[in-house]
Design a protein around this motif. Structure first.
Motif, short mmCIF file in Angstrom:
data_model
loop_
_atom_site.label_atom_id
_atom_site.label_comp_id
_atom_site.label_asym_id
_atom_site.label_seq_id
_atom_site.Cartn_x
_atom_site.Cartn_y
_atom_site.Cartn_z
N MET A 1 0.84 -1.20 0.00
CA MET A 1 0.00 0.00 0.00
C MET A 1 0.87 1.25 0.00
SD MET A 1 -3.17 -0.83 2.34
CE MET A 1 -2.59 -2.52 2.40
N GLU A 3 -0.15 4.16 0.91
CA GLU A 3 -0.61 5.13 1.89
C GLU A 3 0.46 5.35 2.97
OE1 GLU A 3 -2.78 2.76 5.50
OE2 GLU A 3 -3.42 2.53 3.44
N THR A 4 0.48 6.57 3.48
CA THR A 4 1.44 6.83 4.55
C THR A 4 0.86 6.31 5.85
OG1 THR A 4 0.39 8.96 4.74
CG2 THR A 4 2.47 8.88 3.55
N HIS A 5 1.72 6.00 6.79
CA HIS A 5 1.21 5.57 8.07
C HIS A 5 2.04 6.21 9.17
CE1 HIS A 5 3.89 2.69 6.22
NE2 HIS A 5 4.48 2.65 7.38
N THR A 6 1.36 6.44 10.26
CA THR A 6 2.02 7.14 11.35
C THR A 6 2.90 6.20 12.13
OG1 THR A 6 -0.29 7.33 11.82
CG2 THR A 6 1.10 9.15 12.46
N VAL A 7 4.03 6.69 12.52
CA VAL A 7 4.88 5.92 13.40
C VAL A 7 5.27 6.82 14.57
CG1 VAL A 7 7.06 4.75 13.63
CG2 VAL A 7 5.77 4.54 11.53
N GLN A 8 4.92 6.37 15.76
CA GLN A 8 5.24 7.16 16.93
C GLN A 8 5.94 6.27 17.93
OE1 GLN A 8 1.69 8.81 18.57
NE2 GLN A 8 0.89 9.11 16.53
N ASP A 11 4.54 2.80 19.28
CA ASP A 11 3.70 2.10 18.31
C ASP A 11 4.12 0.65 18.13
OD1 ASP A 11 2.07 4.14 17.90
OD2 ASP A 11 2.67 4.59 15.84
N ARG A 12 5.42 0.43 18.16
CA ARG A 12 5.90 -0.93 17.97
C ARG A 12 5.34 -1.85 19.05
NH1 ARG A 12 10.36 -2.96 15.04
NH2 ARG A 12 10.86 -0.84 14.43
N ALA A 15 1.68 -2.40 18.40
CA ALA A 15 1.50 -3.28 17.25
C ALA A 15 1.63 -4.75 17.66
CB ALA A 15 2.52 -2.94 16.17
#
Lengths: 298, 301, 352
Positions: A1, A3-8, A11-12, A15
């Motif tokens: 994909m 699309e951009t996705h946020t990484v903060q 988050d890991r 996830a």
């Protein structure tokens, strides 16, 4: 994909934590059992036992040399090929029909999709009643139009049992094909047909040059998916004939059940289950390869 | 130069003759063909279900009549009454509800969390897990029924509804994961980003924005899971045996084998009743799916 | 409101450099526009300031705090997204109230704030509606109102007008500017539309290929483009570039005029053009052609106000000229601008 996705930060952790319960369940219910079944297939498990002495590949050797296994394999292919080809033809025809606009189309669609929604046991019940040699409506109707002269024993005769099972299977599962193909049919831009109309293409040419190329990837993917599911379908055959008469409808999944839970030879059952699984893995590999290609093309 | 007298000329013209599509023979032929085909298809496909419903209202004498009557000469609810008074149908029904709801709830809770992760993150192993999920969904039941049976016996869970709930989850969970992932994918990420800028943490954004928007998706996943567990037969056949713990498919299957004891009327009546919840749920989803809540948000993208 | 500092920020996706060593300061109360073609890194830069993306290198300072690793919610910022990102399941009222509710505010205070913000953008009468029952312009205003209620230190706007139709976009731009002056907000605004950028920005940052090409007032970047990219990206039609031995000459189409227009003026560079086509646009005429030597057949466009009389015909030669001080010169290797010849620069820059 793309699309951009946020990484903060954090988050890991989120996830992996949210995925842990799913992973644990699948590990315990699918991965570990798969390993266990490999272990069992290498053991000589006696009647009613849960484990036994290690005997290497003897169970596989037994399966590959037994007539029952080869009969079941042959039956499986007849069952799969017969069901899927009929389902695909019928599904395509009805999808094309339902793609046209007509009054009460919603009702027609609901009726045609209904068999897919009802529980298998219900389908089996009603068809067994219709197949019944004495009180069944099927024999009555066929006799009254003169197609047969005396009642047929549909499910209890080696010559018609497989055919009957396939009929019920097709009736129950072809709506899936209709749903899948209807979705892709409705995605064909109307302008393509209008342009073809202006260019002078006949209805058949429009189907051949616009509809078919457009739906072909989904058509093949659906066929493959139906093949995989039909391949390991168990209950519809078991409930209709129990694999009989005389093994004439015993497919590989039925054979696994009979070996494991009627003869209680879990080792041999496991070996057959694994062979079934290997054949499926080949089909699945084709399926996933196909899907990757289809995704890449979009 | 174009003329400016169009308004004047129109007034003088005779009223236009209307053209009817139906005056065209090709048009009529194609319409007639469509209806004929649709009628045939619906009759053939729908007949078994129609026959099931009709016959469930026939008295025993008519059910065993040859040639069979088409419509019941005498409508009766006797079959349904017998079902509830003479058999354990109510127990089966309740058991099926427990198992189907249990498996659905479990896969919804576990799968909802997991699907969010599969949809929103691209860390190591996550896309691989998606593929594994789909793979699990296509695994043959007969492969894992053997080891699961062994576990069930060894943990003393044989002949319990609990074992069925857990075993069903092996298939409803991959289904829930896979479907909910695509529902979450359809919800624009910018909505969550916006919520995070508006002061939410990642989990708050998920709970306050993504989950409410995913409700139609969650509902349909529940229906699919429920349907799967409601229909499941092999695990029930292998794991449970006592009358007390039978679910509907297993219960009915035992009766089929003994159609001399249980009349066709009762069997068909039970078939009608087993189908009802499925149809009710299906109608419920159909309505929800039309709503399409995210439509307003992503317009113009 | 606060000052924002972007210090040597870079972002790498896989092996693709989206943003490459960008430094920029946004003063308190300043409206800065990031302008560039799609894929130039402007949105990525904005998302890093928002905290939606972690910079691979460098730091972001908002006010007095280094915010590089702060979560978006802890940065006290507001953002208007390109698709507005209104929550479809909430009414406009609840959309605007959302940041307040998340922050734990209650009752009267929330209500007062929401009505105040809705009043500012003129949507009080729509508060009970859901986003899908409103028009594009109303959604954009709602998004703006939602960004206001938190008294953010910094406004981030990601192409907020690009989903509006042309007419609406014009009035929305005007409103946004009036509004900015009234609230005095510090804002970082991303767009690919040069008209928006020129009209809105106190300063415009032109980006390309992940790098900043030029930072300046709208006048500075128009009159004194820092390189050939900025010269051709800004202005419609873009600046004519003429390859000469040892330099690239830049001429704005509106500066290329018939010789007769200049009368007795001195300090002109004369050019002869073989006119290939004339487009009549209403207030202006565009004249397409190729220059004779010594300008090496360079294709150019001249833009003539329709009111200027000129005897020019397609297929014939015409005499044009440019004032020497309006000519720009670029290095043919690097594309960078050489110092402009005329000391007028100071006076132009000062009223920006």
């Amino acid at each position: 994909m793309a699309e951009t996705h946020t990484v903060q930060p954090g988050d890991r952790a989120i996830a992996y934590l949210t995925l842990t319960p799913s992973a644990a369940v699948l590990l315990l219910l699918v991965a570990v059992p798969t390993i266990t079944v490999i272990g069992i297939s290498l053991q000589d498990v006696g009647f009613g036992e849960m484990s036994g002495p290690w005997i290497g590949l003897e169970n596989f050797a037994w399966a590959l040399t037994s007539r029952t296994f080869w009969t079941a394999l042959k039956n499986t292919f007849v069952w799969v090929f017969g069901s899927v080809s009929l389902e695909m033809m019928l599904g395509l025809g009805l999808a094309l029909l339902l793609n046209r606009t007509f009054a009460l189309r919603g009702v027609a669609r609901a009726i045609i999709l209904a068999p897919y929604l009802i529980p298998t046991v219900v389908a089996v019940l009603v068809w067994r009643y219709m197949f019944h040699d004495i009180v069944g409506i099927l024999n009555y109707m066929l006799m009254s139009v003169g197609l047969i002269s005396k009642p047929m024993v549909w499910l209890a005769s080696t010559s018609t049992a497989m055919l009957s099972v396939i009929i019920v299977g097709v009736w129950k599962f072809f709506p899936f094909v209709v749903i899948a193909l209807l979705g892709i049919l409705q995605s064909i831009p109307q302008e393509q047909y209008e342009a073809a109309e202006i260019d002078g293409a006949s209805a058949f040419q429009q189907f051949w040059r616009i509809t078919l190329p457009h739906i072909l990837p989904v058509f093949l993917l659906t066929a493959l998916l139906r093949t995989i599911w039909t391949f390991h379908k168990f209950e519809i055959i078991y409930l209709l004939t129990g694999g009989g008469p005389l093994d004439s409808t015993t497919t590989l999944p039925i054979l696994v059940y009979i070996k494991g839970f009627a003869d209680f030879e879990l080792g041999r059952a496991a070996a057959i289950a694994l062979i079934t699984f290997f054949i499926l893995v080949v089909l699945l590999a084709v399926y996933f390869g196909f899907m990757k290609r289809a995704e890449a093309r979009q | 130069m174009t003329s400016y007298d169009t308004a004047a000329t129109v007034i003088d013209r005779a009223p236009p003759r209307r053209n009817y599509e139906a005056a065209d023979i090709h048009f009529i032929a194609s319409r007639a063909m469509t209806y004929l085909l649709a009628l045939t298809a619906c009759t053939v496909v729908g007949f078994p279900l129609f026959w099931m419903v009709i016959c469930s209202f026939k008295p025993a004498t008519e059910l065993y009549m040859s040639p069979p009557t088409f419509l019941p000469q005498q409508w009766t609810l006797q079959n349904y009454r017998d079902l509830f008074l003479q058999t354990r149908f109510p127990t089966y029904f309740l058991n099926s509800l427990i198992v189907a709801f249990g498996a659905t709830l479990l896969s919804l809770l576990v799968g909802g969390l997991g699907a969010y992760s599969l949809s929103r993150f691209r860390f190591f192993g996550i896309s691989g897990f998606s593929t594994v999920t789909l793979f699990c969904y296509m695994l043959p039941e007969v492969l894992i029924v053997i080891p699961l049976y062994i576990y069930v016996v060894q943990f003393g869970l044989a002949d319990t509804l609990f074992s069925l709930i857990v075993a069903n989850t092996a298939f409803t969970l991959p289904l829930a994961l896979w479907f909910m992932r695509s529902y979450f994918n359809a919800i624009p990420v910018t909505l969550e980003e916006s919520a995070m800028i508006d002061g939410c943490t990642r989990l708050q954004a998920m709970w306050k924005v993504t989950v409410p928007l995913a409700v139609p998706g969650l509902v349909s996943v529940s229906v699919f899971s429920f349907n799967h567990a409601w229909n499941e037969f092999l695990f029930a056949l292998v794991f449970t045996s006592s009358e007390r713990n039978k679910v509907l498919p297993l219960g009915l299957a035992t009766w089929i084998g003994q159609d001399n004891i249980y009349s066709w009327g009762m069997l068909l009546a039970s078939a009608v009743l087993v189908t009802l919840p499925v149809l009710v749920f299906y109608l419920a989803v159909q309505k929800r799916l039309v709503v399409g809540m995210t439509e307003g948000a992503s317009k113009g993208e | 409101m606060a000052r924002v500092e972007i210090r040597n920020v870079g972002k790498i996706f896989g092996n693709y450099k989206a943003v490459d060593d960008v430094s920029l300061t946004i003063e308190d109360g300043e409206f800065v526009v990031l302008l560039g073609p799609s894929g130039c890194g402007k949105s990525t830069l904005l998302r890093m300031v928002a905290g939606l993306e972690l910079p691979t290198f460098g730091d972001i300072v908002i006010g007095e705090t280094v915010a590089t690793r702060l979560r978006p919610k802890d940065r006290n910022i507001a953002m208007v997204f390109q698709n507005y990102a209104l929550y479809p399941h909430l009414t406009l009222y609840e959309n605007i109230a959302f940041p307040l509710r998340v922050a734990g505010r209650r009752g009267d205070e929330v209500d007062k704030k929401v009505r105040w913000a809705a009043g500012l953008v003129g949507i009080e009468h729509l508060l009970a509606r859901k986003p899908r029952q409103t028009s594009g312009g109303e959604r954009q205003r709602t998004a703006l109102a939602r960004s206001l209620v938190r008294d953010p230190a910094l406004f981030l706007l990601d192409e907020p007008l690009s989903n509006l139709d042309a007419k609406l976009r014009h009035s929305a731009r005007d409103e946004l500017r009036t509004f900015q002056e009234r609230v005095g907000m510090t804002a970082l605004y991303v767009t690919h539309d040069q008209v928006e950028a020129m009209g809105l920005g106190d300063r415009v940052v032109v980006m390309q290929g992940g790098r900043v090409r030029q930072v300046g007032t709208p006048e500075e970047i128009y009159l004194y483009p820092a390189d050939t990219f900025v010269a051709t990206f800004i202005g419609t039609p873009p600046m004519n570039l003429i390859d000469m031995p040892g330099e690239v000459l830049g001429v704005r189409p509106e500066n290329l005029m018939p010789v007769s227009f200049f009368g007795q003026e001195s300090g002109l560079r004369r050019m002869t053009m073989l006119v290939s086509r004339i487009e009549f646009l209403g207030s202006d005429k565009l004249i397409y052609g190729a220059l004779d030597d010594p300008f090496g057949q360079a294709k150019v466009i001249a833009r003539l106000p329709s009111s200027v009389p000129a005897d020019i015909r397609e297929g014939e030669r015409a005499h044009f000229a440019v004032r020497e001080h309006e000519l720009r010169s670029f290095d043919p290797q690097t594309g960078l601008a050489r110092p402009a010849p005329i000391p007028q620069r100071a006076s132009v820059a000062s009223h920006g």
